[in-house]
Write an enzyme that holds these catalytic residues in place. Structure first.
Site, mmCIF file in Angstrom:
data_model
loop_
_atom_site.group_PDB
_atom_site.id
_atom_site.type_symbol
_atom_site.label_atom_id
_atom_site.label_comp_id
_atom_site.label_asym_id
_atom_site.label_seq_id
_atom_site.Cartn_x
_atom_site.Cartn_y
_atom_site.Cartn_z
ATOM 1 N N ASN A 87 0.860 -1.180 0.000
ATOM 2 C CA ASN A 87 0.000 0.000 0.000
ATOM 3 C C ASN A 87 0.895 1.228 0.000
ATOM 4 O O ASN A 87 1.700 1.420 0.911
ATOM 5 C CB ASN A 87 -0.902 0.005 1.241
ATOM 6 C CG ASN A 87 -1.702 1.288 1.364
ATOM 7 O OD1 ASN A 87 -1.978 1.959 0.371
ATOM 8 N ND2 ASN A 87 -2.084 1.623 2.585
ATOM 9 N N GLY A 88 0.768 2.063 -1.033
ATOM 10 C CA GLY A 88 1.575 3.277 -1.100
ATOM 11 C C GLY A 88 2.144 3.494 -2.483
ATOM 12 O O GLY A 88 1.772 2.815 -3.444
ATOM 13 N N TYR B 28 -10.866 11.049 4.504
ATOM 14 C CA TYR B 28 -11.658 10.363 3.491
ATOM 15 C C TYR B 28 -11.589 8.845 3.549
ATOM 16 O O TYR B 28 -12.611 8.175 3.574
ATOM 17 C CB TYR B 28 -11.218 10.847 2.104
ATOM 18 C CG TYR B 28 -12.050 10.279 0.966
ATOM 19 C CD1 TYR B 28 -13.210 10.910 0.552
ATOM 20 C CD2 TYR B 28 -11.690 9.102 0.328
ATOM 21 C CE1 TYR B 28 -13.990 10.395 -0.470
ATOM 22 C CE2 TYR B 28 -12.456 8.580 -0.697
ATOM 23 C CZ TYR B 28 -13.606 9.221 -1.089
ATOM 24 O OH TYR B 28 -14.363 8.706 -2.083
ATOM 25 N N THR C 28 -18.826 9.517 3.514
ATOM 26 C CA THR C 28 -17.738 9.836 4.424
ATOM 27 C C THR C 28 -17.972 11.101 5.221
ATOM 28 O O THR C 28 -17.517 11.220 6.357
ATOM 29 C CB THR C 28 -16.415 9.973 3.638
ATOM 30 O OG1 THR C 28 -16.348 8.973 2.647
ATOM 31 C CG2 THR C 28 -15.229 9.866 4.558
ATOM 32 N N ASP D 89 -19.124 18.082 2.199
ATOM 33 C CA ASP D 89 -18.420 16.975 1.554
ATOM 34 C C ASP D 89 -17.054 16.818 2.208
ATOM 35 O O ASP D 89 -16.544 17.748 2.851
ATOM 36 C CB ASP D 89 -18.263 17.241 0.052
ATOM 37 C CG ASP D 89 -18.151 15.953 -0.757
ATOM 38 O OD1 ASP D 89 -17.993 14.873 -0.148
ATOM 39 O OD2 ASP D 89 -18.217 16.025 -1.999
ATOM 40 N N ASP D 90 -16.448 15.638 2.037
ATOM 41 C CA ASP D 90 -15.140 15.421 2.651
ATOM 42 C C ASP D 90 -14.048 16.217 1.963
ATOM 43 O O ASP D 90 -13.100 16.674 2.588
ATOM 44 C CB ASP D 90 -14.785 13.926 2.665
ATOM 45 C CG ASP D 90 -15.052 13.272 1.338
ATOM 46 O OD1 ASP D 90 -14.387 13.626 0.350
ATOM 47 O OD2 ASP D 90 -15.945 12.407 1.264
#
Length: 525
Positions: free
Chosen positions: A105-106, A263, A314, A376-377
């Site tokens: 991840n990343g 988020y 979210t 909203d986020d």
């Protein structure tokens, strides 16, 4: 941004795939583009199922039943740099040395240099555009230097030290060494999250699970869990079942990506000691204060706004807190179709626009004749916001204001979120007033960066990776990598458009492979 998992069961006859699949469902919000699970059997053989789509589509009962073994890793892919090929689904695998599989991840910001290094210096073949394949091959090349028939913990830690030396950027990883055990490690800045959980059974034996978020561990009854620290690695050998920790690289900083809290993460997760839910409540408080300061007083705000409506899902937590703070009614004005994916993941503007109306439906009773504050986020390209504002006005809203829980996004995200090229961001070279006009709002309210940082600052974490807002990236100036990202995105977009128009992708000089060339894939089962 992706979701990663790792599991090692104490029962040698246990089947890890079932709980890895369950964990994948809990992390589905982190990546809807592709899913994969790789397990390891008692004799060290790997079994794999992966492919494009959500977990429910990729993992049928027949496919999962073939994934034997008491340890395994999983991955939910979010498409960074516009990747879309089935061959770039994870986990990745290399057979030499020893048999290795890894989920990442990343983003690695020195990907072009790594590809050259692997080709010219250590002579390892790279078959995709994924920097995750690069990371795995750096690890494999370092482990190859042991030149031993069997490895031990020290060999693996030494190889990981080479990964930290060569790889720069954001990475949280889970991995398997065939027949040996489970590993996990995290970049020296702690940009991407990684949590280790322990589940003690009645006989005293322990199962171990690695996950991007604590919600998975809690759901699967892992009572103890803690964050892997920046620059830290853990090895859990299958024979001893005792985790061995090592600080591989000095902690350069402890700066999680603040976008996790805005988020991506689930509200019921706790990451690096920070409650995502409490952070979003605090974002709502500070955002409400900002709105009041713009109108001049609480009374003037109440006179200008009749109702607060969240853009699902979210932003709900923050929107409710905004309404409470402003003493203005909170209402649900949009009903979400949960079978349509996130809009900014869509590959082009036309698809994003059409997806918004498939995704959300406005309830006229909540908009008719009212001055509405939509919360909203974040506001990224502005495409979704523009469409939602238009829907609100079509439903009868008199004025539509938009409040963003995040500050204006004016810079590219380079650590694992494929927001857009910088010039495609709606706030790029635009003031708040310009953004408001562009998206058709009667006013736009952004969170202040210092307020966002304060909202997330709990415990020992006081600094965050916020380069997407101010252009100051934690790893330094990355102009060459930004150019590389734009090149890859452009190539992928052209290929998608060509395929959509019925032309073969093979017309490209270097088309993407349809499927992985690694171990046997149960995707056709």
């Amino acid at each position: 941004m992706c979701g990663i998992l790792g599991l090692l069961l104490s029962d040698p006859n246990g089947v890890a795939s079932a709980e890895l699949l369950e964990g994948a469902h809990f992390l589905q919000h982190r990546g809807q583009d592709a899913a994969g699970i790789t397990t390891c059997g008692p004799r060290g053989r790997f079994y794999q199922c992966k492919g494009n789509g959500m977990a429910r589509d990729v993992f049928t009962q027949a496919r999962v039943s073939l994934l034997t073994g008491n340890m395994g890793i999983g991955h939910l892919r979010y498409p960074t740099a516009g990747s879309f090929a089935n061959s770039e689904a994870q986990p990745f695998y290399v057979n030499s040395p020893y048999g290795l599989a890894m989920s990442h991840n990343g983003n690695l910001v020195n990907a072009p240099a790594l590809k050259q290094y692997l080709d010219e210096d250590v002579h390892r073949h790279i078959n995709t555009d994924s920097d995750s394949e690069l990371l795995l091959n750096v690890f494999a090349a370092e482990l190859q230097q042991t030149n031993k028939a069997r490895v031990n913990d020290e060999d693996i830690f030494k190889a990981l030290a080479g990964v930290y030396r060569e790889c720069r950027g954001a990475y949280a990883c889970t991995g398997l060494v065939a027949g040996y055990g489970l590993i996990g490690f995290r970049d020296p800045n702690g940009i991407r999250p990684l949590v280790l959980g322990i589940r003690t059974k009645e006989d005293g034996s322990k199962d171990y699970m690695l996950s991007s978020e604590s919600v998975v561990l809690q759901a699967l009854d892992f009572k103890e869990w803690f964050d892997i620290k920046p620059g830290q690695a853990v090895i859990i050998p299958k024979d001893t079942m005792k985790p061995v920790f090592r600080q591989i690289a000095p902690q350069q900083s402890y700066t999680p990506d603040i976008f996790e809290y805005v988020y991506f993460a689930r509200p019921d997760s706790v990451m690096d000691g920070i409650s995502v839910y409490r952070s979003r409540l605090a974002m709502g408080d500070s955002l409400a204060n900002n709105i009041v300061s713009r109108f001049g007083s609480l009374e003037a705000t109440a006179a200008a706004i009749d109702v607060v409506i969240p853009v699902p899902d979210t932003s709900r937590t923050s929107a409710l807190q905004v309404a409470t703070k402003l003493n203005i009614p909170y209402r649900e004005g949009f009903v979400k179709n949960r079978y349509v994916g996130r809009t900014f993941i869509m590959p082009n503007q036309k698809e994003r626009k059409s997806s918004v109306r498939r995704k959300l439906n406005a309830m006229e009773l909540e908009f008719q004749g009212r001055n509405v504050l939509l919360v909203d986020d974040s506001i990224v390209r502005g495409t979704t916001s523009k469409e939602i504002i238009q829907m609100a006005k079509e439903a009868g809203a008199k004025n539509v204001f938009v409040a963003s829980c995040a500050p204006a996004i004016r810079y590219n995200h380079i650590y694992g979120i494929d927001l857009a090229d910088t010039k495609a961001l709606v706030a790029y070279n635009r003031s708040e007033e310009d953004v408001s006009k562009y998206i058709g709002a009667d006013g736009v309210f952004y969170q202040k960066l210092e307020d966002l940082i304060d909202a997330c600052s709990y415990g020992n974490i006081k600094e965050f990776e916020v380069g997407v807002f101010n252009g100051e990236y934690i790893t330094g100036v990355e102009d060459s990598y930004l150019s590389y990202l734009e090149q890859i995105r452009s190539q992928n977009q052209r290929m998608k458009e060509q395929v959509a128009n019925g032309l073969p992708a093979t017309d490209f000089e270097d088309p993407k492979a349809e499927s992985d060339v690694g171990i046997y894939n149960h995707g056709d089962a």
